[in-house]
Design an enzyme around this catalytic site. Structure first.
Site, mmCIF file in Angstrom:
data_model
loop_
_atom_site.group_PDB
_atom_site.id
_atom_site.type_symbol
_atom_site.label_atom_id
_atom_site.label_comp_id
_atom_site.label_asym_id
_atom_site.label_seq_id
_atom_site.Cartn_x
_atom_site.Cartn_y
_atom_site.Cartn_z
ATOM 1 N N LYS A 15 20.736 64.764 103.060
ATOM 2 C CA LYS A 15 22.172 65.030 102.856
ATOM 3 C C LYS A 15 22.622 66.103 103.854
ATOM 4 O O LYS A 15 22.820 65.804 105.014
ATOM 5 C CB LYS A 15 22.443 65.450 101.410
ATOM 6 C CG LYS A 15 21.659 64.653 100.372
ATOM 7 C CD LYS A 15 22.121 63.229 100.256
ATOM 8 C CE LYS A 15 21.311 62.517 99.186
ATOM 9 N NZ LYS A 15 21.362 61.070 99.295
ATOM 10 N N SER A 41 25.807 62.785 92.031
ATOM 11 C CA SER A 41 26.036 62.112 93.301
ATOM 12 C C SER A 41 27.249 61.188 93.296
ATOM 13 O O SER A 41 27.856 60.971 94.337
ATOM 14 C CB SER A 41 24.785 61.317 93.697
ATOM 15 O OG SER A 41 24.417 60.436 92.661
ATOM 16 N N HIS A 95 22.261 67.252 96.420
ATOM 17 C CA HIS A 95 23.599 67.441 97.016
ATOM 18 C C HIS A 95 24.065 68.890 97.007
ATOM 19 O O HIS A 95 25.125 69.194 97.549
ATOM 20 C CB HIS A 95 24.619 66.567 96.281
ATOM 21 C CG HIS A 95 24.342 65.112 96.433
ATOM 22 N ND1 HIS A 95 24.661 64.412 97.574
ATOM 23 C CD2 HIS A 95 23.736 64.237 95.604
ATOM 24 C CE1 HIS A 95 24.283 63.156 97.436
ATOM 25 N NE2 HIS A 95 23.710 63.019 96.243
HETATM 26 C C1 LIG Z 1 20.723 63.327 93.167
HETATM 27 C C2 LIG Z 1 19.896 62.571 94.168
HETATM 28 N N1 LIG Z 1 18.569 62.705 94.151
HETATM 29 C C3 LIG Z 1 17.788 62.041 95.014
HETATM 30 C C4 LIG Z 1 18.325 61.198 95.954
HETATM 31 C C5 LIG Z 1 17.413 60.450 96.870
HETATM 32 O O1 LIG Z 1 17.554 60.900 98.136
HETATM 33 P P1 LIG Z 1 16.960 60.142 99.401
HETATM 34 O O2 LIG Z 1 18.051 59.292 99.890
HETATM 35 O O3 LIG Z 1 16.603 61.246 100.304
HETATM 36 O O4 LIG Z 1 15.794 59.355 98.952
HETATM 37 C C6 LIG Z 1 19.697 61.034 96.033
HETATM 38 C C7 LIG Z 1 20.278 60.130 97.034
HETATM 39 O O5 LIG Z 1 21.363 59.694 97.001
HETATM 40 C C8 LIG Z 1 20.510 61.732 95.104
HETATM 41 O O6 LIG Z 1 21.834 61.574 95.108
#
Ligand SMILES: Cc1ncc(COP(=O)(O)O)c(C=O)c1O
Length: 306
Positions: free
Chosen positions: A155, A95, A123
């Protein structure tokens, strides 16, 4: 919440007396008892998202972090592990760096060592692969080669909520064991409907991800030629390294004054001294807008001595 619920339960899904011995093709290793606290080892990629890190922390397991995309290190660590069960977990697209995990190598290691493999494709899904199915499709890895694929609707799909997919038996087990799933309210129907439509749009309109990735390719090439480092980015997330936390905050502020929303990521989201502006390209950005941004960044490099 999906990661925090799924990861601690994943190991038990192998042990569960509910579903017999066969799921995932791994033999059941007995009932979960007190001593099983030392019965499994989680190999977690060092740049995994905080929610993966928290899920891993809650697992009653030995935890080994492996350096970013270092498959040699992972192979050695997993080869040396004395634990009867092994679990590898990695983001699909990182991310903060926008690079893509070496999933084929991880799938090979998982197969070789009878380990479970989980990919957080928050992502990747909706963005990568010919049909937008994510990092696995991008790499040509079959979904059956990965035990658990987790993702979020926040996302590419513009909604909210997390999900996990895998073999029916594992998912059935998670339904009755993942605590954040059982003890928290589900997605509201309106969100579920919106997300379902978003998935249909992603399937129907591949030009959206194609254009986003084209925009990212263009921006990455051009920003690098203006002297910025993009940290190995390969996807629609394109970080530009600033380093100093205060300078990164200043760049975000100055861009905001020019009408550009570009948040910076700084410690603790990334390592100290590795602050960056985290650009995300979408299908709605036009070439003139990207060129305007590039002009601003070139100017700031001079004026702020970046
Ligand atoms: C790799 C990854 N997993 C999980 C999440 C968590 O996502 P959410 O914002 O839907 O809780 C993110 C959020 O940035 C992320 O980048």
């Amino acid at each position: 919440m999906a990661n925090v619920g799924v990861i601690p339960s994943a190991y038990e899904s192998r042990l569960s007396p509910v579903f017999g011995e066969t799921h995932l093709g791994h033999p059941r290793q007995g009932k979960l008892g007190e001593n099983d606290a030392v019965g499994w080892e989680v190999f977690s990629e060092e740049l995994n998202h905080a929610s993966v890190v928290d899920g891993v922390r809650l697992a009653k397991a030995k935890i080994s972090r492996f350096p970013h995309k270092n498959m040699k290190h992972l192979a050695e660590a997993i080869g040396e592990s004395k634990m009867p069960s092994k679990f590898i977990v990695s983001d699909g697209v990182f991310s903060m760096d926008g690079d893509i995990a070496p999933i084929p190598a991880m799938a090979d290691l998982a197969r070789e060592h009878n380990a479970m493999l989980m990919i957080d494709d928050a992502h990747g899904v909706g963005m990568l692969g010919a049909n937008g199915r994510g990092s696995l499709e991008h790499h040509g890895v079959a979904s059956t080669d990965v035990d658990l694929q987790m993702g979020t609707f926040t996302k590419a799909f513009g909604g909210v909520g997390g999900y996990v997919s895998g073999d029916q038996e594992v998912i059935d087990f998670l339904r009755i064991s993942a605590r954040t799933y059982i003890f928290s309210a589900p997605l509201p129907p309106a969100i579920a409907a919106g997300v379902t439509e978003a998935i249909d749009i992603a399937e129907r309109e591949p030009w959206r991800r194609e254009k986003a990735l084209e925009n990212a390719f263009y921006f990455r090439r051009e920003v690098e030629s203006r002297g910025y480092e993009t940290l190995g980015s390969e996807a629609h997330i394109v970080p530009t390294l600033i380093g100093d936390e205060l300078k990164a905050a200043e760049v975000t502020c100055l861009l905001r004054l020019r009408g550009i929303v570009a948040p910076h990521a700084r410690y603790p989201a990334v390592a100290l001294g590795q602050a960056r502006i985290r650009f995300v390209m979408t299908c709605q950005h036009e070439r003139e807008q990207i060129d305007f941004l590039l002009g601003c960044l070139a100017e700031m490099r001079e004026t702020l001595n970046l």
